[in-house]
Design a protein around this motif. Sequence first.
Motif, PDB file in Angstrom:
ATOM      1  N   THR A 110     -62.238 -66.398 -70.136  1.00 31.11           N
ATOM      2  CA  THR A 110     -61.437 -65.806 -69.649  1.00 31.11           C
ATOM      3  C   THR A 110     -61.724 -65.591 -68.077  1.00 31.11           C
ATOM      4  N   GLY A 111     -62.927 -65.160 -67.799  1.00 32.63           N
ATOM      5  CA  GLY A 111     -63.544 -65.086 -66.469  1.00 32.63           C
ATOM      6  C   GLY A 111     -63.465 -66.297 -65.386  1.00 32.63           C
ATOM      7  N   SER A 112     -63.882 -67.628 -66.304  1.00 28.08           N
ATOM      8  CA  SER A 112     -63.859 -68.511 -65.577  1.00 28.08           C
ATOM      9  C   SER A 112     -62.354 -69.054 -65.264  1.00 28.08           C
ATOM     10  N   CYS A 113     -61.458 -68.972 -66.158  1.00 25.36           N
ATOM     11  CA  CYS A 113     -60.060 -69.191 -66.146  1.00 25.36           C
ATOM     12  C   CYS A 113     -59.339 -68.422 -65.093  1.00 25.36           C
ATOM     13  N   ALA A 114     -59.711 -67.133 -64.956  1.00 26.69           N
ATOM     14  CA  ALA A 114     -59.331 -66.296 -63.744  1.00 26.69           C
ATOM     15  C   ALA A 114     -59.703 -66.777 -62.458  1.00 26.69           C
TER      16      ALA A 114
ATOM     17  N   VAL B 241     -69.224 -59.737 -63.590  1.00 30.52           N
ATOM     18  CA  VAL B 241     -69.222 -61.378 -63.475  1.00 30.52           C
ATOM     19  C   VAL B 241     -68.260 -61.911 -63.111  1.00 30.52           C
ATOM     20  N   PRO B 242     -67.230 -61.847 -63.913  1.00 24.35           N
ATOM     21  CA  PRO B 242     -65.779 -62.349 -63.660  1.00 24.35           C
ATOM     22  C   PRO B 242     -65.183 -62.059 -61.950  1.00 24.35           C
ATOM     23  N   ARG B 243     -65.524 -60.579 -61.713  1.00 23.25           N
ATOM     24  CA  ARG B 243     -65.326 -60.430 -60.531  1.00 23.25           C
ATOM     25  C   ARG B 243     -65.946 -60.968 -59.468  1.00 23.25           C
ATOM     26  N   GLU B 244     -67.344 -61.108 -59.490  1.00 24.54           N
ATOM     27  CA  GLU B 244     -68.153 -62.108 -58.592  1.00 24.54           C
ATOM     28  C   GLU B 244     -67.701 -63.312 -58.745  1.00 24.54           C
ATOM     29  N   MET B 245     -67.285 -63.801 -59.458  1.00 27.66           N
ATOM     30  CA  MET B 245     -66.924 -65.369 -59.602  1.00 27.66           C
ATOM     31  C   MET B 245     -65.574 -65.498 -58.998  1.00 27.66           C
ATOM     32  N   ILE B 246     -64.622 -64.685 -58.949  1.00 26.29           N
ATOM     33  CA  ILE B 246     -63.564 -64.864 -58.577  1.00 26.29           C
ATOM     34  C   ILE B 246     -63.636 -64.497 -56.818  1.00 26.29           C
ATOM     35  N   THR B 247     -64.342 -63.612 -56.489  1.00 24.01           N
ATOM     36  CA  THR B 247     -64.686 -63.300 -55.314  1.00 24.01           C
ATOM     37  C   THR B 247     -65.479 -64.526 -54.582  1.00 24.01           C
ATOM     38  N   LYS B 248     -66.533 -65.245 -55.204  1.00 25.18           N
ATOM     39  CA  LYS B 248     -67.006 -66.571 -54.748  1.00 25.18           C
ATOM     40  C   LYS B 248     -66.084 -67.424 -54.433  1.00 25.18           C
TER      41      LYS B 248
ATOM     42  N   ILE C 205     -56.202 -57.486 -72.549  1.00 26.26           N
ATOM     43  CA  ILE C 205     -57.356 -57.822 -72.948  1.00 26.26           C
ATOM     44  C   ILE C 205     -58.173 -57.732 -71.689  1.00 26.26           C
ATOM     45  N   SER C 206     -59.590 -57.887 -71.876  1.00 30.76           N
ATOM     46  CA  SER C 206     -60.453 -57.812 -70.876  1.00 30.76           C
ATOM     47  C   SER C 206     -60.542 -59.248 -70.242  1.00 30.76           C
ATOM     48  N   ILE C 207     -61.138 -59.196 -69.083  1.00 32.54           N
ATOM     49  CA  ILE C 207     -61.525 -60.689 -68.541  1.00 32.54           C
ATOM     50  C   ILE C 207     -63.066 -60.627 -68.437  1.00 32.54           C
ATOM     51  N   LEU C 208     -63.643 -61.511 -69.228  1.00 33.81           N
ATOM     52  CA  LEU C 208     -64.976 -61.272 -69.612  1.00 33.81           C
ATOM     53  C   LEU C 208     -65.847 -62.634 -69.442  1.00 33.81           C
ATOM     54  N   GLY C 209     -67.006 -62.604 -69.764  1.00 35.67           N
ATOM     55  CA  GLY C 209     -68.047 -63.818 -69.503  1.00 35.67           C
ATOM     56  C   GLY C 209     -68.936 -63.659 -68.501  1.00 35.67           C
ATOM     57  N   SER C 210     -70.557 -63.719 -69.111  1.00 35.30           N
ATOM     58  CA  SER C 210     -71.674 -63.551 -68.193  1.00 35.30           C
ATOM     59  C   SER C 210     -71.994 -64.760 -67.860  1.00 35.30           C
ATOM     60  N   SER C 211     -71.580 -65.720 -68.559  1.00 33.21           N
ATOM     61  CA  SER C 211     -72.183 -67.240 -68.080  1.00 33.21           C
ATOM     62  C   SER C 211     -71.118 -67.994 -67.680  1.00 33.21           C
ATOM     63  N   GLY C 212     -69.797 -67.673 -68.031  1.00 29.91           N
ATOM     64  CA  GLY C 212     -68.772 -68.590 -67.579  1.00 29.91           C
ATOM     65  C   GLY C 212     -68.552 -69.436 -68.452  1.00 29.91           C
ATOM     66  N   ILE C 213     -69.101 -69.619 -69.726  1.00 30.30           N
ATOM     67  CA  ILE C 213     -68.837 -70.780 -70.719  1.00 30.30           C
ATOM     68  C   ILE C 213     -68.940 -69.827 -71.987  1.00 30.30           C
TER      69      ILE C 213
END
Length: 393
Positions: free
Chosen positions: A7-11, A138-145, A187-195
């Motif tokens: 869900t983190g990658s999707c976000a 981690v999803p927050r960092e992904m979104i920011t990046k 739900i939570s927006i999760l994922g430490s690896s993105g996959i």
Amino acid sequence: MRYGFTTGSCAAAAAKAAAYMLLLGRKKTEITIETPKGIPYTAQILDIRRTEDVVSCAVQKDGGDDPDVTTGAWIYAKVTYCGNDRKDFRSQADFQSRENLQSLEDSPYVQIDGGIGVGRVTKPGLDQPVGNAAINHVPREMITKEVLEVCRLVDYKGGLAVEIFVPEGEQLAEQTFNPRLGIKGGISILGSSGIVEPMSSQAILDTIRVELRQRRAEGYAYVAVAPGNYGLDFMKQAYGYDLDKSIKCSNFIGNTIDMAVEEGFQKLLLTGHIGKLIKVAGGIMNTHSKEGDCRMELITASAIRQGISAQTACEILACVTTEEAVRILETTGKRKVVMEDAMEHICYYLNKRAMGKMQIDCIMYANEFGELAKSKGAEQWFTLLAQEQGQPI
């Protein structure tokens, strides 16, 4: 097997696409991001809605060959312009400094929050502080990046507000651990690896860790653990201990002990069915059948030590279920002493795993006979658990 995306990658993909459309004014139906695992993710962009000041769009979650309840859900991002209030600017500045940006005050920044269908944290001990949207770091960092990448592309130096929302998130959350963890509203927006790696046990271990950490953060130095729902139900029925206060460790008894020690617990109570716990009498700390069985052999070993006949030993070895083996022991009049022998060996291996850093007690039961055996210190737990729930002692 085919892996999926979190869900983190999707976000992050939805946020990047929405930022692109907002800043460039052009429609974007496909976007690529880089996951923390280093695997690129190209997402199709759905349900695009655009105005001059707001863009929202969605990415559909694909869990690969290890789908969960969020597979198929549409993860939305809405991106708008910010004012000059640089909320959470320090974390963005820290990220940007790693990119060797020279003028942080003139650099773009991103504010992230959750909307409808994204849970909100109400208890301490989770990845985010109480009050924050349940969008992990981690999803927050992904979104920011990904959003900052678009900002730099167009030389935009202002702020963007990103709101992640999931229209069906509140309903989906009822099928997750979120209500139990105190994450309300979605739900939570999760994922430490993105996959999402298929057949991974890591998600279970991560959940156990989160529950342990949360309980420790609430100030408890002791924790009750059971392998599954039957153990939790037994605790409720036999001792009146609310199963919501217990932690389900699945087959990962050894890993749970390790994590409890690491989190600083001083006491642990393990309650479980003989079908699981008898394996621990042989030092088997992952009770999944693929890791090892020897249930009948271990029951038989305890029975032989307590003087059972060779014929009865053979009958036990021929049993298919541990409940059947206990019934045989009951006919011999030796059920109690055999189960106490087994408990002695179970406790030996449990405490050996904890390496003297935590006191472990244990209660073992069977569906037909109820409590079979318990460690010497288990009685103290009944008072402890009753006090926690405000029950009369």
